[in-house]
Design a protein around this motif. Structure first.
Motif, PDB file in Angstrom:
ATOM      1  N   ARG A 214       0.812  -1.213   0.000  1.00 20.34           N
ATOM      2  CA  ARG A 214       0.000   0.000   0.000  1.00 20.34           C
ATOM      3  C   ARG A 214       0.850   1.270   0.000  1.00 20.34           C
ATOM      4  O   ARG A 214       1.969   1.291   0.505  1.00 20.34           O
ATOM      5  N   ALA A 215       0.268   2.294  -0.571  1.00 19.12           N
ATOM      6  CA  ALA A 215       1.019   3.543  -0.725  1.00 19.12           C
ATOM      7  C   ALA A 215       1.112   4.254   0.614  1.00 19.12           C
ATOM      8  O   ALA A 215       0.143   4.302   1.374  1.00 19.12           O
ATOM      9  N   GLN A 220       4.348  10.006   5.747  1.00 13.87           N
ATOM     10  CA  GLN A 220       5.039   8.729   5.986  1.00 13.87           C
ATOM     11  C   GLN A 220       6.225   8.578   5.039  1.00 13.87           C
ATOM     12  O   GLN A 220       7.292   8.114   5.442  1.00 13.87           O
ATOM     13  N   GLY A 246      -2.732   7.165  15.410  1.00 14.69           N
ATOM     14  CA  GLY A 246      -3.338   6.810  14.127  1.00 14.69           C
ATOM     15  C   GLY A 246      -2.626   7.399  12.920  1.00 14.69           C
ATOM     16  O   GLY A 246      -3.171   7.448  11.819  1.00 14.69           O
ATOM     17  N   SER A 247      -1.377   7.832  13.121  1.00 14.58           N
ATOM     18  CA  SER A 247      -0.648   8.439  12.001  1.00 14.58           C
ATOM     19  C   SER A 247       0.141   7.399  11.210  1.00 14.58           C
ATOM     20  O   SER A 247       0.752   7.725  10.206  1.00 14.58           O
ATOM     21  N   GLY A 248       0.137   6.152  11.670  1.00 13.20           N
ATOM     22  CA  GLY A 248       0.776   5.097  10.884  1.00 13.20           C
ATOM     23  C   GLY A 248       2.237   4.867  11.209  1.00 13.20           C
ATOM     24  O   GLY A 248       3.054   4.583  10.339  1.00 13.20           O
ATOM     25  N   LYS A 249       2.580   4.921  12.495  1.00 15.50           N
ATOM     26  CA  LYS A 249       3.970   4.679  12.898  1.00 15.50           C
ATOM     27  C   LYS A 249       4.367   3.217  12.667  1.00 15.50           C
ATOM     28  O   LYS A 249       5.481   2.926  12.249  1.00 15.50           O
ATOM     29  N   THR A 250       3.418   2.321  12.950  1.00 12.56           N
ATOM     30  CA  THR A 250       3.719   0.892  12.828  1.00 12.56           C
ATOM     31  C   THR A 250       4.181   0.536  11.422  1.00 12.56           C
ATOM     32  O   THR A 250       5.120  -0.232  11.235  1.00 12.56           O
ATOM     33  N   ILE A 400      -3.765   8.944   9.220  1.00  7.73           N
ATOM     34  CA  ILE A 400      -3.910   8.332   7.898  1.00  7.73           C
ATOM     35  C   ILE A 400      -5.202   8.828   7.237  1.00  7.73           C
ATOM     36  O   ILE A 400      -6.234   8.923   7.899  1.00  7.73           O
ATOM     37  N   ASP A 570      -5.640  -0.653  17.753  1.00  6.16           N
ATOM     38  CA  ASP A 570      -6.222  -0.066  16.552  1.00  6.16           C
ATOM     39  C   ASP A 570      -7.558  -0.751  16.294  1.00  6.16           C
ATOM     40  O   ASP A 570      -7.631  -1.777  15.657  1.00  6.16           O
ATOM     41  N   ARG A 610     -10.717   5.885  14.588  1.00  5.62           N
ATOM     42  CA  ARG A 610      -9.602   5.473  13.743  1.00  5.62           C
ATOM     43  C   ARG A 610     -10.077   4.871  12.425  1.00  5.62           C
ATOM     44  O   ARG A 610      -9.278   4.629  11.537  1.00  5.62           O
TER      45      ARG A 610
HETATM   46  P1  ADP Z   1      -0.148   4.710  15.207  1.00  7.25           P
HETATM   47  O1  ADP Z   1       0.705   3.584  15.673  1.00  7.25           O
HETATM   48  O2  ADP Z   1       0.632   5.867  14.687  1.00  7.25           O
HETATM   49  O3  ADP Z   1      -1.210   5.110  16.173  1.00  7.25           O
HETATM   50  P2  ADP Z   1      -1.031   2.809  13.262  1.00  7.25           P
HETATM   51  O4  ADP Z   1       0.288   2.402  12.809  1.00  7.25           O
HETATM   52  O5  ADP Z   1      -1.805   1.907  14.149  1.00  7.25           O
HETATM   53  O6  ADP Z   1      -0.965   4.243  13.927  1.00  7.25           O
HETATM   54  O7  ADP Z   1      -1.896   3.155  11.955  1.00  7.25           O
HETATM   55  C1  ADP Z   1      -3.251   3.538  12.038  1.00  7.25           C
HETATM   56  C2  ADP Z   1      -4.057   2.796  10.985  1.00  7.25           C
HETATM   57  O8  ADP Z   1      -3.714   3.252   9.682  1.00  7.25           O
HETATM   58  C3  ADP Z   1      -3.804   1.305  10.973  1.00  7.25           C
HETATM   59  O9  ADP Z   1      -5.038   0.665  10.747  1.00  7.25           O
HETATM   60  C4  ADP Z   1      -2.896   1.101   9.798  1.00  7.25           C
HETATM   61  O10 ADP Z   1      -3.036  -0.188   9.254  1.00  7.25           O
HETATM   62  C5  ADP Z   1      -3.360   2.168   8.850  1.00  7.25           C
HETATM   63  N1  ADP Z   1      -2.327   2.647   7.933  1.00  7.25           N
HETATM   64  C6  ADP Z   1      -1.046   2.948   8.226  1.00  7.25           C
HETATM   65  N2  ADP Z   1      -0.399   3.415   7.128  1.00  7.25           N
HETATM   66  C7  ADP Z   1      -1.296   3.399   6.117  1.00  7.25           C
HETATM   67  C8  ADP Z   1      -1.246   3.764   4.742  1.00  7.25           C
HETATM   68  N3  ADP Z   1      -0.141   4.242   4.200  1.00  7.25           N
HETATM   69  N4  ADP Z   1      -2.365   3.614   4.009  1.00  7.25           N
HETATM   70  C9  ADP Z   1      -3.489   3.137   4.565  1.00  7.25           C
HETATM   71  N5  ADP Z   1      -3.623   2.781   5.843  1.00  7.25           N
HETATM   72  C10 ADP Z   1      -2.535   2.912   6.626  1.00  7.25           C
END
Ligand code: ADP
Ligand code: ZN
Length: 751
Positions: A214-215, A220, A246-250, A400, A570, A610
């Motif tokens: 995924r993009a 990010q 919810g910013s996609g750190k993982t 995200i 999440d 989220r």
């Molecule tokens: P954080 O740890 O920053 O709180 P997460 O890593 O849990 O956030 O990401 C939040 C949600 O966004 C998750 O469901 C994740 O799968 C989704 N996500 C992360 N990056 C992307 C992306 N590039 N495109 C779509 N969904 C994404």
């Protein structure tokens, strides 16, 4: 064996797992090969024999001491990687605990006594083909066994064969005549597949599908580019990845791990508590398969042993684990991730009192690795390190798909009490919002950071409360268990019929915890699917993860819990978060009270909205104007940081100063205070370019039948080693006090 006068003496330094002991010198007898650093040796200690670890194989003989010989070299090769030995020594020194305790953490459970490894094995049978000498099979059973084995090219284990109706006796009789070969093989006890009630990979499968294709969002992408560039330099560097919830750190951790492993280096990922973040471990496992190991204290001894040896053999590229995994025997580390770096569970509250995050940074320096500290609410320490230029800051400011952060409504409970009485636990606003989510089939979280049913039981006649006989705290009533329980020592007692002090017959309850909220909600919303997560419900292994998996699958409508439900979960279908008493932690006599409150609220509010539907949070409080609550409601980290940093600087608390918390225990409060006063006097005499505050009775003056006096040493951050040296010297002069003193360097909790 006496060493010959002509050969130079071989002297080694050995750390033994005995608290408070420094490294010891021993002689290697002539003719015995000098063991390498990291090898285990059996050594005499007093009248005992203990297993120790070689920390320096080439030491100088001490001037005037009779050295004893080591008794045995257990390992010819380093059992612990040399870097891990150095790390343990650093921990022993920095946290004033001595090297033994730290080395014990670095060892797998069974190795601490010097045992060779204890693997579980299984017998595998396969067919010996072209064995003309062998007699033909006798009887139906043997023929059946040969047919089954003939169809299994890799052979079958005895348990597999038993499942197909072939008994071990039949297999062994075939082996005896040469038709079948038997060999022992090691079984890995894999915690990813082990013992789940629901089978099929169990709770680890709740991780969302791996989506490497995924993009990334623009933010990010930029962040990944900077982090990958740092990782590619293969030099020590610490980056604070500050990204809103919810910013996609993982996703960034996963991609970075991909890049680092592709470059031939390994990855260590630390998480606060595995049980609460199974999704993260599961994601790594899904993306990287069997080359991921997990390490945490919830594993069985056997599992921990096997995971440790897999890592040590080099079968693993990625280790995901809790704080003690910072000592994992992983070599060639290129990246260390500390997720939710602000979490207090990284600090070990027993010797050695190390902070997993800070030790991770030290390990990163030793390994020339990139260290990434991730959080939506960074600790003041890490924020200060970014400011000072020691760490680099990388930011994710948006969720995200630009999903909005939850809107937050603060409810002033003082008005609620005035209108509806002091027993109100759910405001009208929160009750209505919960009903609304139930009607729409959306999920809610309800947070209260206090467990149990009633916090206090008191006598209406004399006003006395029921206290723990061993600690200076009230007992909490747990209704399901029908018991009063101490949250400090776990003392449990039946609820008395009468007051012990005045024989009064009317005992009343006041204060409430999560158990009470769960009961309230069940009464108010019959038919709703309600679950609870707190330390009382998680005593059984796997219990939390099962509840969390149920929430993820939409089988729960309302989840009630303590801070455990606020972690990095999440759950896209959660649209409402209710915080029942946001101020539970604010009254505590702890300089981190505001920071903890801000973090907890921001994190739990971050669980809402989220998914596709925007989230809402309702925060009930009696201090609506407190800056930690205001900043959390606004989800404004910068605003909080500015206020809190000002407070820490003005009142001389970390990170503005270095702090050592010293607790002296005693059978009476007076004994504790006198001991503490002696140490304070001595520390002042020694002098340390700092200030000593106290002694005073600790906030909880008695725990487990011991009284506790406390003092602080505050010193400029550049002089932290001098402060530690002063207290260590004072204690060395007073072995009687040393035995009952706790030295906590960089304390997280000062209660
Ligand atoms: P954080 O740890 O920053 O709180 P997460 O890593 O849990 O956030 O990401 C939040 C949600 O966004 C998750 O469901 C994740 O799968 C989704 N996500 C992360 N990056 C992307 C992306 N590039 N495109 C779509 N969904 C994404
Ligand atoms: Zn107690």
């Amino acid at each position: 064996v006496p060493s010959s006068p002509n050969s130079p003496e071989q002297v080694i330094l050995v750390a033994v797992p005995v608290p408070g002991l420094g490294v010891l010198s021993y002689r290697v007898p002539a003719g015995v090969a000098r063991p390498p650093k990291g090898a285990r040796v059996m050594v005499p200690l007093g009248g005992r024999t203990v297993a120790g670890c070689v920390v320096d194989p080439h030491a100088a003989p001490p001037a005037n001491a009779e050295l004893r010989d080591i008794l045995e070299v257990v390992d010819a090769d380093p059992f612990l990687p040399p870097v891990v030995v150095d790390l343990a020594l650093w921990v022993g020194e920095y946290y004033a605990s001595g090297p033994g305790d730290a080395l014990a953490i670095a060892m797998p459970p069974s190795a601490r006594g010097g045992q060779r490894t204890a693997f579980r094995t299984v017998t595998r049978a396969d067919l010996v083909t072209g064995a003309p000498e062998a007699p033909p099979p006798r009887g139906l059973k043997q023929r059946e066994a040969l047919t089954i084995l003939g169809e299994a090219p890799g052979g079958l284990t005895l348990p597999d064969l038993a499942r197909r109706g072939v008994g071990a006796a039949t297999v062994r009789s075939l082996a005896a005549v040469g038709r079948v070969r038997l060999r022992e093989e090691i079984v890995e006890r894999d915690p990813f597949t082990a013992g789940d009630a629901d089978g099929a990979g169990g709770h680890w499968s709740i991780a969302q599908a791996s989506t490497p294709g995924r993009a990334l969002t623009d933010e990010q992408t930029d962040a990944l580019a900077r982090l990958s560039a740092e990782a590619a330099r293969a030099q020590f560097r610490t980056v604070l990845l500050h990204g809103v919830t919810g910013s996609g750190k993982t996703e960034l951790y996963l991609r970075l791990a991909d890049a680092v492993t592709a470059a031939g280096r390994r990855v260590l990922v630390l998480v606060p508590e595995i049980a609460l973040t199974p999704a993260l471990a599961g994601l790594f496992r899904t993306r990287f398969g069997a080359r991921v190991a997990i390490q945490h204290s919830g594993l069985s001894t056997g599992e921990r042993h096997d995971q440790w040896h897999r890592i040590r053999r080099g079968d693993v590229d990625i280790v995901v684990g809790t704080r003690s995994a910072v000592f994992a025997p992983l070599e060639r580390i290129g990246l260390i991730v500390v997720d939710e770096e602000h979490e207090s569970s990284y600090k070990q509250e027993e010797a050695p009192r190390y902070h997993g995050r800070d030790v991770a940074v030290v390990r990163g320096r030793m390994e020339q690795a990139l260290v990434v500290l991730g959080s939506a609410t960074p600790s003041l320490e890490s924020a200060a390190n970014v400011r000072a230029g020691r760490y680099e800051g990388v930011y994710l400011t948006r969720r995200i798909f630009d999903r909005p952060l939850a809107t937050v409504r603060v409810v002033d409970m003082r008005q609620e009490f005035a209108a509806r009485g002091p027993e109100v636990r759910f405001s009208e606003v929160l009750t209505t919002a919960l009903a609304d989510r139930l009607a729409k089939g959306e999920q809610s979280l309800v947070l209260l950071n206090r467990r149990g049913f009633a916090s206090v039981v008191f006598c209406r006649q004399c006003g006395g409360t029921i206290e723990c006989p061993r600690c200076s705290v009230s007992l909490t009533y747990h209704r399901a268990a029908r018991r009063l329980r101490c949250h400090y020592c776990d003392h449990a007692a039946a609820v008395p019929k009468r007051c012990a002090a005045c024989q009064g017959e009317y005992l009343e309850q006041s204060g409430f915890g999560t158990e009470r909220l769960e009961a309230d909600l069940a009464a108010r919303f019959p038919g709703a699917r309600i679950a609870r997560v707190d330390r009382d419900t998680v005593r059984r292994r796997g219990a939390v993860t099962r509840v969390l998996a149920d929430v993820a699958r939409g089988r729960i409508d309302i989840l009630v819990g303590t801070q455990m439900i606020a972690k990095g979960h999440d759950f896209p279908a959660v649209t409402l978060v209710g915080v029942v008493s946001a101020d539970v932690g604010l009254g505590l006599a702890d300089f981190r009270a505001a920071e903890r409150t801000f973090q907890l609220l921001t994190q739990v509010v971050g669980r809402a909205g989220r998914g596709q539907i925007p989230g809402e949070a309702i925060v009930q409080t009696i201090y609506p104007d407190h800056y930690s609550i205001r900043a959390a409601a606004a989800q404004d980290y910068a605003q909080f940081l500015a206020r809190e940093m000002e407070f820490r600087t003005t009142l001389h608390y970390p990170p503005a100063v270095a702090l050592v918390n010293v607790i002296v225990k005693g059978r009476t409060l007076e004994a504790a205070l006198t001991g503490a006063q002696d140490l304070v006097t001595r520390v002042r005499e020694i002098g340390l370019a700092g200030r000593v505050l106290g002694p005073a009775p600790a906030a909880i003056a008695r725990i487990k039948e011991e009284y506790r006096a406390q003092f602080f040493i505050k010193s400029p951050t550049t002089r932290r080693n001098a402060a530690r040296a002063a207290i260590e010297r004072a204690l060395a002069e007073r072995p009687d006090l040393k035995r009952r003193t706790i030295v906590d360097v960089d304390p997280v909790s000062v209660m």
